[in-house]
Design a protein around this motif. Structure first.
Motif, PDB file in Angstrom:
ATOM      1  N   THR B 170      13.038  44.946  50.798  1.00 42.44           N
ATOM      2  CA  THR B 170      14.351  44.308  50.774  1.00 42.44           C
ATOM      3  C   THR B 170      15.300  45.074  49.852  1.00 42.44           C
ATOM      4  O   THR B 170      16.453  45.361  50.212  1.00 42.44           O
ATOM      5  N   GLU B 171      14.794  45.405  48.673  1.00 45.27           N
ATOM      6  CA  GLU B 171      15.631  46.129  47.715  1.00 45.27           C
ATOM      7  C   GLU B 171      16.076  47.474  48.270  1.00 45.27           C
ATOM      8  O   GLU B 171      17.201  47.925  48.033  1.00 45.27           O
ATOM      9  N   HIS B 172      15.179  48.088  49.013  1.00 47.13           N
ATOM     10  CA  HIS B 172      15.549  49.382  49.607  1.00 47.13           C
ATOM     11  C   HIS B 172      16.731  49.202  50.563  1.00 47.13           C
ATOM     12  O   HIS B 172      17.700  49.970  50.525  1.00 47.13           O
ATOM     13  N   LEU B 173      16.682  48.165  51.389  1.00 50.82           N
ATOM     14  CA  LEU B 173      17.796  47.917  52.312  1.00 50.82           C
ATOM     15  C   LEU B 173      19.076  47.604  51.549  1.00 50.82           C
ATOM     16  O   LEU B 173      20.168  48.042  51.923  1.00 50.82           O
ATOM     17  N   ILE B 174      18.921  46.851  50.478  1.00 45.23           N
ATOM     18  CA  ILE B 174      20.098  46.519  49.669  1.00 45.23           C
ATOM     19  C   ILE B 174      20.710  47.786  49.075  1.00 45.23           C
ATOM     20  O   ILE B 174      21.924  47.999  49.127  1.00 45.23           O
ATOM     21  N   GLU B 175      19.847  48.646  48.551  1.00 39.34           N
ATOM     22  CA  GLU B 175      20.335  49.906  47.983  1.00 39.34           C
ATOM     23  C   GLU B 175      21.037  50.768  49.031  1.00 39.34           C
ATOM     24  O   GLU B 175      21.932  51.540  48.715  1.00 39.34           O
ATOM     25  N   CYS B 176      20.563  50.636  50.257  1.00 38.50           N
ATOM     26  CA  CYS B 176      21.183  51.421  51.326  1.00 38.50           C
ATOM     27  C   CYS B 176      22.533  50.835  51.730  1.00 38.50           C
ATOM     28  O   CYS B 176      23.259  51.410  52.540  1.00 38.50           O
ATOM     29  N   GLY B 177      22.834  49.661  51.197  1.00 35.80           N
ATOM     30  CA  GLY B 177      24.144  49.085  51.463  1.00 35.80           C
ATOM     31  C   GLY B 177      24.145  47.971  52.495  1.00 35.80           C
ATOM     32  O   GLY B 177      25.206  47.516  52.925  1.00 35.80           O
ATOM     33  N   CYS B 178      22.962  47.509  52.923  1.00 41.28           N
ATOM     34  CA  CYS B 178      22.923  46.415  53.887  1.00 41.28           C
ATOM     35  C   CYS B 178      23.350  45.105  53.227  1.00 41.28           C
ATOM     36  O   CYS B 178      23.036  44.851  52.067  1.00 41.28           O
ATOM     37  N   LYS B 179      24.060  44.286  54.002  1.00 38.25           N
ATOM     38  CA  LYS B 179      24.533  43.002  53.478  1.00 38.25           C
ATOM     39  C   LYS B 179      23.894  41.831  54.210  1.00 38.25           C
ATOM     40  O   LYS B 179      23.717  40.753  53.649  1.00 38.25           O
ATOM     41  N   LYS B 180      23.623  42.025  55.495  1.00 34.10           N
ATOM     42  CA  LYS B 180      23.048  40.940  56.307  1.00 34.10           C
ATOM     43  C   LYS B 180      21.630  41.339  56.693  1.00 34.10           C
ATOM     44  O   LYS B 180      21.416  41.945  57.738  1.00 34.10           O
ATOM     45  N   ILE B 181      20.717  41.034  55.816  1.00 30.50           N
ATOM     46  CA  ILE B 181      19.334  41.477  56.019  1.00 30.50           C
ATOM     47  C   ILE B 181      18.506  40.338  56.599  1.00 30.50           C
ATOM     48  O   ILE B 181      18.509  39.226  56.074  1.00 30.50           O
ATOM     49  N   VAL B 182      17.812  40.624  57.692  1.00 28.76           N
ATOM     50  CA  VAL B 182      16.987  39.598  58.324  1.00 28.76           C
ATOM     51  C   VAL B 182      15.516  39.989  58.266  1.00 28.76           C
ATOM     52  O   VAL B 182      15.155  41.132  58.551  1.00 28.76           O
ATOM     53  N   LEU B 183      14.695  39.039  57.914  1.00 29.71           N
ATOM     54  CA  LEU B 183      13.247  39.260  57.887  1.00 29.71           C
ATOM     55  C   LEU B 183      12.619  38.751  59.172  1.00 29.71           C
ATOM     56  O   LEU B 183      12.874  37.620  59.588  1.00 29.71           O
TER      57      LEU B 183
END
Lengths: 334, 334
Positions: B170-183
């Motif tokens: 999750t943190e990796h996606l956040i660092e990449c700039g994602c805002k709407k992350i779905v699991l």
DNA sequence: CTGAAAGCGCTTACAG
DNA sequence: CTGAAAGCGCTTACAG
């Protein structure tokens, strides 16, 4: 926690009979009076007695174990066949020992020796070892060779019809309208690859198409190399026969890099029909090997040999078929 | 062709010693005079004598056999772990029996019983059977549970750090700039899935992102369904955590259908780091489980228990890491 | 250092 | 129908 193991003698004592009688009840090998049968069954049920298979094996000279020796279970095709073997073994009360040889003759020999030492009831092997036949010469247990012809010393062989596979895959591409068909040819020391090549060449000849090929091993990385070479040598290729589904997957990568379109620019046929081929994008047209049946037959042959001491059919060639999916499509006006 | 099996008594006769002495030479369990040792070794060499492991097992109460019980080897992750287990077993002179349970409790029970009957030295199992712990309660051989916490009655457990896996993905996606992350959330009765979910939720909270998820099982087909639902419910998703690499592959299909671009429109992180993830187009960023180490440790724990009768560490949690590939990329200006 | 003997836990002729 | 005994092929106390 101490777990007390119960033996046949314990059951005998509890039921007031001899061990021989208990054995007869368990195996149904002889008539036992109703009363004693009941008492024995009760004791077994009460104690959860589970006969020691090792002791039984020692006497019977059979461990109900089948060895499956393959280069590596990481090869999806071999993994799927392994699943089929294990299923059929389980249905018949056998267990499967999985042996990854990495195509290392020493590992193969070590495994064969291990399996012999364990009174395994059979070995199913796929190997490219020149000395394999010599290796199993002194093997007292049935050996079924998969994916190649039976050597002199093995019990039987099971393979699918590779010649026809190569031929119908080619014909399918021809029917779809391909003119420049290239075969990614597997290693010619494997007779399966050789047969597919022959099928390909014959189909080309019959349709007055010039046969072309690049050599290709079975791994993904080598598939990528071969695919690059393919388009270097045959930039106008409009149909490709991959040596396996995995190699087709490698081909996808190169095709993607080169921005060729499938099936419009190039059509693709894989080989094996592993589960993955249905999942690829686009889904892969491929030559389906009857994986379930291959596994089942390998086990059946071992059981046949074990039970009757002989085998009906030593060399078994199973039919293949083309599974048409998205990577091939009849061209307009063909 | 008749194959004459040679026994320890034959060697003894040839070398003019007792069977006991032959046994001592073979196993190195006691000093034997040079001269006799030489004669025994010569006889063994000449005859190609291969000791009967079954007889040895009967006395030793150990067959050097390890059972690997899994839902199905067709699951690539389990297949790769199986390869690692088999390797480690081979290195230590053990063999692996592969048991596909199809998550069928009866098959599991049948296999456990078989393995007990064979004096297997250990069982490595991954199952979601509620009654498993009860099942192995009366199992006298070490049982190592993979991918879940140790029940009361098992010897040990091995799993990777699923909580951290969920969090760092999750943190990796956040660092990449994602805002709407779905699991794509795996079945919550699996504690591995639950832990990953918790890691995901915590990472979201910490970064003030709203957690979103769709339920997803582990198969490809169910993955496709879940992925469709995902974009129905969250059409603006810009990052997706797939429950496994195979599910990520299913996600590719839906993304391809919907003409979304990866990583520009949606970034993807898989889970497991099976071989396939490196081959996908685009190559898949994923949370790598230490597959080799998981397999090795499972075997080591069994050997430890067998050898010392106890185990240093009962619950083992192995570290995970994010393998960054093409499906994720730091966005401009982040 | 070495051998005779017992034992591992079953199964199956053999005799009754 | 049933039990005592031998045997499957090793290993290991035990005694020397």
């Amino acid at each position: 926690m101490v777990i007390i193991l119960v033996h046949i003698s314990d059951i005998a004592r509890m039921a007031g009979v001899s061990s021989a009688t208990v054995s007869r009840v368990i195996n149904g090998t002889a008539k036992v009076s109703e009363e004693k049968t009941r008492r024995v069954e009760e004791a077994i049920h009460k104690t959860g007695f589970n006969p020691n298979e090792i002791a039984r094996s020692l006497y019977k000279k059979s461990s109900r174990l089948i060895g499956y020796i393959v280069p590596s279970i990481l090869n999806i095709f071999l993994s799927e066949v392994g699943r089929a073997i294990e299923d059929e073994a389980f249905r018949n009360g056998y267990k499967m020992i999985l042996c990854n040889s990495d195509e290392n003759p020493e590992k193969e020999a070590a495994y064969i020796k291990m399996l012999m030492g364990m009174n395994a009831d059979g070995i199913i092997i796929t190997a490219n070892n020149e000395n394999l036949d010599e290796e199993i010469r002194h093997c007292p247990i049935p050996v079924v060779v998969m994916d190649k012809n039976a050597g002199t010393h093995c019990t039987a062989s099971v393979q699918s019809d590779n010649y026809t596979g190569g031929r119908i895959a080619t014909e399918h591409l021809i029917e779809c309208g391909c003119k420049k068909i290239v075969l990614m040819r597997g290693p010619q020391q494997y007779c399966s690859s050789k047969q597919r090549y022959l099928g390909y060449v014959d189909a080309c000849r019959r349709h007055q198409i010039e046969p072309r090929f690049v050599n290709s091993r079975y791994s993904y990385d080598e598939g990528v190399e071969s695919a690059r070479e393919l388009f270097r040598r045959y930039p106008d290729a409009d149909g490709v026969l991959a040596s396996t589904d995995l190699v087709a997957f490698a081909l996808y990568k190169v095709i993607y890099e080169q921005k060729r379109r499938v099936p419009d620019d190039v059509m693709i046929v894989g080989y094996d029909d592993v589960g993955l081929s249905r999942l690829m994008i686009p889904t892969l047209t491929t030559v389906a090997q009857p994986i379930e049946e291959i596994g089942r037959l390998c086990v059946q042959l071992i059981l046949e040999q074990t039970e009757y001491g002989t085998i009906q059919q030593r060399d078994n060639v199973l039919p293949v078929s083309v599974k048409i999916r998205e990577t091939t499509k009849r061209k307009e006006g063909v």
